[in-house]
Design a protein around this motif. Structure first.
Motif, PDB file in Angstrom:
ATOM      1  N   ARG A 175      10.381 106.838 105.180  1.00 37.67           N
ATOM      2  CA  ARG A 175       9.778 105.356 105.958  1.00 37.67           C
ATOM      3  C   ARG A 175       9.188 105.560 107.023  1.00 37.67           C
ATOM      4  O   ARG A 175       8.551 105.617 108.049  1.00 37.67           O
ATOM      5  CB  ARG A 175      10.113 104.451 104.982  1.00 37.67           C
ATOM      6  CG  ARG A 175       9.931 104.359 103.600  1.00 37.67           C
ATOM      7  CD  ARG A 175      11.098 103.160 103.626  1.00 37.67           C
ATOM      8  NE  ARG A 175      10.463 102.432 102.223  1.00 37.67           N
ATOM      9  CZ  ARG A 175      11.792 102.950 100.724  1.00 37.67           C
ATOM     10  NH1 ARG A 175      12.358 103.736 101.314  1.00 37.67           N
ATOM     11  NH2 ARG A 175      11.355 103.104  99.768  1.00 37.67           N
ATOM     12  N   ASP A 209      12.573 111.612 109.943  1.00 33.10           N
ATOM     13  CA  ASP A 209      13.069 110.051 108.787  1.00 33.10           C
ATOM     14  C   ASP A 209      12.169 110.017 107.372  1.00 33.10           C
ATOM     15  O   ASP A 209      11.290 110.482 108.444  1.00 33.10           O
ATOM     16  CB  ASP A 209      13.068 108.955 109.494  1.00 33.10           C
ATOM     17  CG  ASP A 209      13.574 107.693 108.796  1.00 33.10           C
ATOM     18  OD1 ASP A 209      14.665 108.089 108.086  1.00 33.10           O
ATOM     19  OD2 ASP A 209      13.027 107.131 108.024  1.00 33.10           O
ATOM     20  N   GLN A 210      12.673 110.541 106.798  1.00 32.91           N
ATOM     21  CA  GLN A 210      11.672 110.235 104.767  1.00 32.91           C
ATOM     22  C   GLN A 210      12.249 109.186 104.231  1.00 32.91           C
ATOM     23  O   GLN A 210      13.622 109.041 104.207  1.00 32.91           O
ATOM     24  CB  GLN A 210      11.571 111.652 104.733  1.00 32.91           C
ATOM     25  CG  GLN A 210      10.370 112.454 105.172  1.00 32.91           C
ATOM     26  CD  GLN A 210       8.925 112.730 106.008  1.00 32.91           C
ATOM     27  OE1 GLN A 210       8.986 112.091 104.778  1.00 32.91           O
ATOM     28  NE2 GLN A 210       8.676 113.157 107.401  1.00 32.91           N
ATOM     29  N   GLY A 270      21.946 103.363  99.851  1.00 29.29           N
ATOM     30  CA  GLY A 270      20.902 104.621  99.386  1.00 29.29           C
ATOM     31  C   GLY A 270      19.785 104.095  99.443  1.00 29.29           C
ATOM     32  O   GLY A 270      19.040 104.529  98.923  1.00 29.29           O
ATOM     33  N   LYS A 297      16.078 100.692 110.794  1.00 28.92           N
ATOM     34  CA  LYS A 297      16.941 100.714 109.436  1.00 28.92           C
ATOM     35  C   LYS A 297      17.390  99.429 109.877  1.00 28.92           C
ATOM     36  O   LYS A 297      18.088  99.111 108.421  1.00 28.92           O
ATOM     37  CB  LYS A 297      17.909 102.187 109.329  1.00 28.92           C
ATOM     38  CG  LYS A 297      16.725 103.584 109.021  1.00 28.92           C
ATOM     39  CD  LYS A 297      17.649 104.601 109.284  1.00 28.92           C
ATOM     40  CE  LYS A 297      16.883 105.538 108.499  1.00 28.92           C
ATOM     41  NZ  LYS A 297      16.134 105.416 107.402  1.00 28.92           N
ATOM     42  N   PHE A 333      17.092 103.179 101.101  1.00 30.15           N
ATOM     43  CA  PHE A 333      16.280 103.819 102.353  1.00 30.15           C
ATOM     44  C   PHE A 333      15.594 105.261 101.712  1.00 30.15           C
ATOM     45  O   PHE A 333      15.340 105.538 102.409  1.00 30.15           O
ATOM     46  CB  PHE A 333      16.858 103.903 103.671  1.00 30.15           C
ATOM     47  CG  PHE A 333      17.111 102.082 104.473  1.00 30.15           C
ATOM     48  CD1 PHE A 333      16.356 102.294 104.787  1.00 30.15           C
ATOM     49  CD2 PHE A 333      18.309 101.875 104.709  1.00 30.15           C
ATOM     50  CE1 PHE A 333      15.973 100.488 105.418  1.00 30.15           C
ATOM     51  CE2 PHE A 333      18.987 100.583 105.195  1.00 30.15           C
ATOM     52  CZ  PHE A 333      17.156  99.453 106.053  1.00 30.15           C
ATOM     53  N   LYS A 334      17.029 105.855 100.891  1.00 29.71           N
ATOM     54  CA  LYS A 334      17.154 106.628 100.710  1.00 29.71           C
ATOM     55  C   LYS A 334      15.911 107.112  98.878  1.00 29.71           C
ATOM     56  O   LYS A 334      15.165 108.301  99.057  1.00 29.71           O
ATOM     57  CB  LYS A 334      17.549 107.921  99.937  1.00 29.71           C
ATOM     58  CG  LYS A 334      18.797 108.141 101.438  1.00 29.71           C
ATOM     59  CD  LYS A 334      20.015 108.597 100.898  1.00 29.71           C
ATOM     60  CE  LYS A 334      21.038 108.702 102.356  1.00 29.71           C
ATOM     61  NZ  LYS A 334      22.869 109.546 102.004  1.00 29.71           N
ATOM     62  N   LEU A 335      15.411 105.653  98.475  1.00 36.77           N
ATOM     63  CA  LEU A 335      14.676 105.844  97.525  1.00 36.77           C
ATOM     64  C   LEU A 335      12.902 106.449  97.739  1.00 36.77           C
ATOM     65  O   LEU A 335      12.986 105.994  99.469  1.00 36.77           O
ATOM     66  CB  LEU A 335      14.477 104.644  96.728  1.00 36.77           C
ATOM     67  CG  LEU A 335      15.797 103.936  96.308  1.00 36.77           C
ATOM     68  CD1 LEU A 335      15.782 102.329  95.939  1.00 36.77           C
ATOM     69  CD2 LEU A 335      16.284 105.147  95.274  1.00 36.77           C
TER      70      LEU A 335
END
Length: 301
Positions: free
Chosen positions: A267, A264-265, A100, A274, A102-104
């Protein structure tokens, strides 16, 4: 261990520490003493609260001095509590973020940059077009003779005759590709992939920039704020190469990969970003920001 309380440190059984439900906080106490009734005062900042800045690019940007407090990346030395407040009672796991990650929000991963330092979709597209043109020129020089031999095979004249006959409603047996045609097709694809690999992977590994990215002023940065490795650069390229390897179905994946960064959010990562834990950032501030002096602190404009 989700309930806050005093527990024995997995790495130091003779020490009892306070777990607040997310991380170890405060200093430990000997395990053989009475369990405190109150949690310790958490004087250490939580991980990721410091505003990141875009550092000048180069080998010195990723050296061990930037990860001295966490030399193994996301896995820190077993035992105790890290300087940024994370629990350290688990083995080191260098190079891989937790599930998780990448969702931070921006600013919670070691290699994050301010939002304005991320490369725009237009900048990424322009750099990619330049790189495609350069790799295409390399193919003209190296692969040109094989392509000529491929299109000169009698098989293609047979294909043209079959299409003409079908347009006139005439029945004709479809031509069968010869062994020469098949091998030339494989050889052309292998050479094309080899040229693309030789052009992109070493450059991303060494400097984070292909020639196209250098001309546009953007670069690839490892998201975990460590040294980019050849393996990670190759992994990033390999995901993109599926577009050619799995042609024509791979073309759909390639389109999805290229468009992923548009939604994508937070980043703006494509699928290949990814896969390799990378982000694409501006190597220099946009002219409008540089002129107004609004670029982020530490941005090498």
């Amino acid at each position: 261990m989700t309930t806050p309380g005093w527990y024995k440190d997995p790495a130091e059984p003779d020490v009892r520490r306070y777990w607040d439900g997310e991380q170890w906080i405060g200093d430990g106490v000997p395990a053989d003493t009475a369990i405190p009734t109150e949690p310790p005062v958490d004087e250490k900042p939580r991980y990721g609260v410091k505003e990141p800045v875009l550092a000048p690019f180069g080998p010195e940007s990723f050296g061990p001095e930037r990860t001295a407090q966490s030399p193994a990346g996301w896995g820190v030395p077993v035992g105790g509590t890290s300087a940024d407040g994370r629990p350290t009672g688990y083995p080191a796991q260098p190079g891989f973020p937790p599930a998780g990650a990448f969702k931070l929000p921006l600013g919670t991963l070691p290699g994050d940059v301010p939002a304005q330092a991320l490369a725009s979709v237009g900048e990424r597209l322009a750099a990619r077009v330049i790189d495609i043109m350069l790799v295409g020129l390399l193919n003209v020089v190296v692969n040109g003779w094989f392509v000529y031999q491929y299109i000169s095979q009698p098989y293609w004249q047979q294909v043209a005759d079959a299409m003409t006959a079908a347009a006139k409603g005439q029945a004709i047996d479809p031509p069968t590709a010869t062994t020469t045609v098949s091998w030339l097709a494989i050889l052309i694809m292998v050479i094309a992939l080899g040229l693309w690999f030789a052009y992109e992977v070493p450059q991303i590994w060494y400097s984070g920039q292909t020639l196209g990215k250098r001309l546009i002023g953007i670069r690839v940065q490892f998201l975990l704020d460590q040294q980019m490795t050849f393996g990670l650069s190759m992994r990033r390229w390999w995901v993109q190469a599926l577009t050619v390897i799995c042609w024509p179905i791979g073309a759909l994946f390639g389109l999805l990969d290229a468009l992923w960064c548009t939604w994508d959010q937070p980043r703006k990562q494509c699928i290949h970003d990814k896969a390799a834990f990378t982000i694409v950032v501006r190597a220099r501030a946009p002219r409008s920001e540089a002129a107004s002096g609004t670029g982020s602190e530490g941005d090498p404009s």
